[in-house]
Motif scaffolding. Structure first.
Motif, PDB file in Angstrom:
ATOM      1  N   ASP A 130      45.250  31.002   9.296  1.00  0.00           N
ATOM      2  CA  ASP A 130      46.485  30.359  10.304  1.00  0.00           C
ATOM      3  C   ASP A 130      48.326  30.246   9.424  1.00  0.00           C
ATOM      4  O   ASP A 130      48.873  29.748  10.270  1.00  0.00           O
ATOM      5  CB  ASP A 130      45.576  29.174  11.038  1.00  0.00           C
ATOM      6  N   ASN A 131      47.863  29.522   8.439  1.00  0.00           N
ATOM      7  CA  ASN A 131      49.282  29.386   7.470  1.00  0.00           C
ATOM      8  C   ASN A 131      49.743  30.210   7.585  1.00  0.00           C
ATOM      9  O   ASN A 131      51.799  30.485   7.563  1.00  0.00           O
ATOM     10  CB  ASN A 131      48.488  28.756   6.375  1.00  0.00           C
ATOM     11  N   ASN A 132      49.499  31.971   7.506  1.00  0.00           N
ATOM     12  CA  ASN A 132      50.424  32.625   7.079  1.00  0.00           C
ATOM     13  C   ASN A 132      51.013  33.113   8.930  1.00  0.00           C
ATOM     14  O   ASN A 132      52.300  33.318   8.810  1.00  0.00           O
ATOM     15  CB  ASN A 132      49.632  34.195   6.844  1.00  0.00           C
ATOM     16  N   LEU A 133      50.106  32.764   9.904  1.00  0.00           N
ATOM     17  CA  LEU A 133      50.312  33.071  11.110  1.00  0.00           C
ATOM     18  C   LEU A 133      51.254  31.620  11.378  1.00  0.00           C
ATOM     19  O   LEU A 133      52.697  32.491  11.812  1.00  0.00           O
ATOM     20  CB  LEU A 133      49.648  32.524  12.322  1.00  0.00           C
ATOM     21  N   GLU A 134      51.333  30.464  11.107  1.00  0.00           N
ATOM     22  CA  GLU A 134      52.501  29.600  11.305  1.00  0.00           C
ATOM     23  C   GLU A 134      53.880  30.061  10.744  1.00  0.00           C
ATOM     24  O   GLU A 134      54.993  29.957  10.660  1.00  0.00           O
ATOM     25  CB  GLU A 134      52.163  28.464  11.220  1.00  0.00           C
ATOM     26  N   ALA A 135      53.636  30.891   9.308  1.00  0.00           N
ATOM     27  CA  ALA A 135      55.103  30.636   8.751  1.00  0.00           C
ATOM     28  C   ALA A 135      55.242  32.201   9.336  1.00  0.00           C
ATOM     29  O   ALA A 135      57.174  32.061   9.322  1.00  0.00           O
ATOM     30  CB  ALA A 135      54.178  31.405   6.914  1.00  0.00           C
ATOM     31  N   TYR A 136      55.231  33.036  10.239  1.00  0.00           N
ATOM     32  CA  TYR A 136      55.349  34.108  10.637  1.00  0.00           C
ATOM     33  C   TYR A 136      56.219  33.739  11.773  1.00  0.00           C
ATOM     34  O   TYR A 136      57.310  34.138  12.134  1.00  0.00           O
ATOM     35  CB  TYR A 136      54.624  35.494  11.633  1.00  0.00           C
ATOM     36  N   PHE A 137      55.608  33.212  12.333  1.00  0.00           N
ATOM     37  CA  PHE A 137      56.457  31.729  13.832  1.00  0.00           C
ATOM     38  C   PHE A 137      57.400  31.529  13.114  1.00  0.00           C
ATOM     39  O   PHE A 137      58.608  31.488  14.051  1.00  0.00           O
ATOM     40  CB  PHE A 137      55.244  31.189  14.462  1.00  0.00           C
ATOM     41  N   ARG A 138      57.365  30.560  12.349  1.00  0.00           N
ATOM     42  CA  ARG A 138      58.994  30.112  12.020  1.00  0.00           C
ATOM     43  C   ARG A 138      59.949  31.286  11.476  1.00  0.00           C
ATOM     44  O   ARG A 138      61.246  30.909  11.838  1.00  0.00           O
ATOM     45  CB  ARG A 138      58.269  29.470  10.545  1.00  0.00           C
ATOM     46  N   GLU A 139      59.180  32.249  10.493  1.00  0.00           N
ATOM     47  CA  GLU A 139      60.573  33.100  10.265  1.00  0.00           C
ATOM     48  C   GLU A 139      61.243  33.684  11.899  1.00  0.00           C
ATOM     49  O   GLU A 139      62.365  34.207  11.250  1.00  0.00           O
ATOM     50  CB  GLU A 139      59.854  34.094   9.895  1.00  0.00           C
ATOM     51  N   LEU A 140      60.108  33.985  12.424  1.00  0.00           N
ATOM     52  CA  LEU A 140      60.621  34.920  14.030  1.00  0.00           C
ATOM     53  C   LEU A 140      61.475  33.770  14.199  1.00  0.00           C
ATOM     54  O   LEU A 140      62.482  34.597  15.118  1.00  0.00           O
ATOM     55  CB  LEU A 140      59.419  34.976  14.377  1.00  0.00           C
ATOM     56  N   SER A 141      60.817  32.539  14.841  1.00  0.00           N
ATOM     57  CA  SER A 141      62.666  31.771  15.444  1.00  0.00           C
ATOM     58  C   SER A 141      63.224  31.353  14.515  1.00  0.00           C
ATOM     59  O   SER A 141      64.399  31.191  15.478  1.00  0.00           O
ATOM     60  CB  SER A 141      61.225  29.975  15.428  1.00  0.00           C
ATOM     61  N   GLN A 142      63.531  31.553  13.485  1.00  0.00           N
ATOM     62  CA  GLN A 142      65.546  31.334  12.753  1.00  0.00           C
ATOM     63  C   GLN A 142      66.036  32.541  13.463  1.00  0.00           C
ATOM     64  O   GLN A 142      67.034  32.460  12.296  1.00  0.00           O
ATOM     65  CB  GLN A 142      65.197  30.897  11.434  1.00  0.00           C
ATOM     66  N   LEU A 143      65.634  33.802  13.325  1.00  0.00           N
ATOM     67  CA  LEU A 143      65.570  35.075  14.032  1.00  0.00           C
ATOM     68  C   LEU A 143      67.633  35.114  14.914  1.00  0.00           C
ATOM     69  O   LEU A 143      66.364  34.488  16.073  1.00  0.00           O
ATOM     70  CB  LEU A 143      65.618  35.980  14.059  1.00  0.00           C
ATOM     71  N   ARG A 144      68.635  35.573  14.545  1.00  0.00           N
ATOM     72  CA  ARG A 144      69.699  34.637  15.643  1.00  0.00           C
ATOM     73  C   ARG A 144      69.508  36.103  16.933  1.00  0.00           C
ATOM     74  O   ARG A 144      69.274  37.785  16.209  1.00  0.00           O
ATOM     75  CB  ARG A 144      70.720  34.703  15.066  1.00  0.00           C
TER      76      ARG A 144
END
Length: 301
Positions: A130-144
Motif C-alpha cells: 500500500d505504501n508503494n501504491l500511495e507513492a505512485y499516486f503522489r508521483e502521478l499527481s505531480q505530473l503536469r
C-alpha cells in the motif's frame, strides 16, 4: 575342687576380655551362643552346688552381654538400612535431575527452534504494498498535464521560519478553475517566500500574490509536452509495479525459509496464494490508473 574353681575363673576372665572382639564379628541377625562365650570345662568335676552356682552365674553374665550384642547388631542393621535408603534416594535424585535436565534441554531446544522459524504477517506485506501504491499516486499527481491539480504543488519546499517546509503545510491548495490553483496561506507573512519557491521550481509556473493567498495559473501543454508527460506517467507505473513485485519476492522468500524449517507445505502454499492474490490486485490497480492517466493526456492533444 579349688583347682577347678581357679581354672573356671581364669576361663571366665579370658572370655570377658575377648567378648567385645567376638561380638563385633557376630552377624547382625545372629545371637551369641552360650557355647562360644563359655566353653565346656572338660576334665573338671565339681559338686552339684558348684555346678548350679556356675550355671546361674553364666546365665546372669549372658543376660548382661546379650543386650549389648543385640544393640550392636541393631546399630549395624540401622546403618545398613540408612545406607541402602541413602543410595536409593541418591539414585532417585540423580534420575530426577537427569529428567529435569532433559526437559530443560527439550524446552530450550523447542524455544530456539521456534525463534529460528520466522513469522509471516500478511498484513505487514499488504502495508508495504500500500505504501508503494500511495507513492505512485503522489508521483502521478505531480505530473503536469495541463489541468489544475492540488498535487502539482506537493513537491515544492519553502524556506521559511529558518527551516525548509513543504508547501502544503503552509497553506491550503485548492482548484479555482481547470487552469488555476489557489494557495490560501495560514500565515500571510510567508507570502513572498511561497511565491519565490513556486517560481524557482522546475514546474515553470508564474504565481502571483492576491489578498493573503497565492494564485498559480496552470498553462496548457503543447502536443510535445503531453507526449513527454505520458512517457513519465508510464515510467512511474512501471516503477510502481517493480516495487510491488519486490514486496512479493520478499514475502515468498520468507515463506520458502519457513518451509525449509519445518512449516507444513499446506500452510506455506496457502500463504503463497494470499500473497499472489494481493500482488495481482495491486498490479491491476496500477494498470487501471496508468491507463486512465494516459487517456486523459492523449485527449488533450
Amino acid at each position: 575342687m579349688s583347682a577347678c574353681f581357679g581354672i573356671r575363673a581364669l576361663q571366665r576372665r579370658t572370655v570377658f576380655n575377648l567378648l567385645p572382639r567376638l561380638t563385633a564379628r557376630v552377624p547382625c541377625s545372629s545371637a551369641v551362643p552360650s557355647e562360644q562365650l563359655y566353653p565346656p570345662t572338660s576334665g573338671c568335676s565339681g559338686a552339684s552346688n558348684g555346678d548350679a552356682r556356675d550355671s546361674a552365674q553364666r546365665a546372669a553374665e549372658l543376660s548382661f552381654w546379650q543386650p549389648l550384642t543385640r544393640f550392636q547388631g541393631d546399630n549395624q542393621l540401622v546403618s545398613g538400612a540408612r545406607a541402602y535408603a541413602k543410595g536409593k534416594k541418591g539414585k532417585k535424585e540423580k534420575g530426577s535431575q537427569k529428567a529435569k535436565d532433559s526437559d530443560e534441554e527439550g524446552e530450550d531446544g523447542g524455544s530456539v527452534a521456534s525463534q529460528d522459524v520466522p513469522l509471516f504477517d500478511l498484513a505487514a506485506t499488504k502495508e508495504r504494498m500500500d505504501n508503494n501504491l500511495e507513492a505512485y499516486f503522489r508521483e502521478l499527481s505531480q505530473l503536469r498535464t495541463g489541468r489544475a491539480s492540488p498535487g502539482l504543488l506537493d513537491s515544492i519546499r519553502v524556506d521559511v521560519y529558518g527551516e525548509v517546509m513543504p508547501l502544503n503545510q503552509l497553506g491550503l491548495v485548492t482548484v479555482r478553475s481547470p487552469q488555476l490553483l489557489s494557495v490560501s496561506l495560514y500565515d500571510p507573512s510567508t507570502s513572498s517566500s511561497v511565491e519565490k519557491a513556486i517560481q524557482s521550481s522546475p514546474l515553470g509556473f508564474n504565481p502571483r500574490a492576491e489578498a493573503g493567498s497565492i494564485l498559480v495559473p496552470v498553462p496548457s501543454l503543447s502536443a510535445e509536452g503531453r507526449k513527454e508527460v505520458t512517457k513519465l506517467a508510464t515510467a512511474a507505473a512501471n516503477n510502481a509495479k517493480v516495487n510491488i513485485r519486490t514486496r512479493r519476492k520478499e514475502a515468498m522468500d520468507l515463506l520458502k525459509q519457513r518451509k525449509k524449517l519445518g512449516v507444513s507445505e499446506d500452510e506455506v502454499a496457502k500463504d503463497e496464494k494470499k500473497v499472489q492474490l494481493l500482488t495481482d490486485a495491486n498490479i491491476a490497480e496500477i494498470d487501471k490508473v496508468s491507463k486512465e492517466k494516459n487517456e486523459e493526456l492523449m485527449s488533450l492533444l
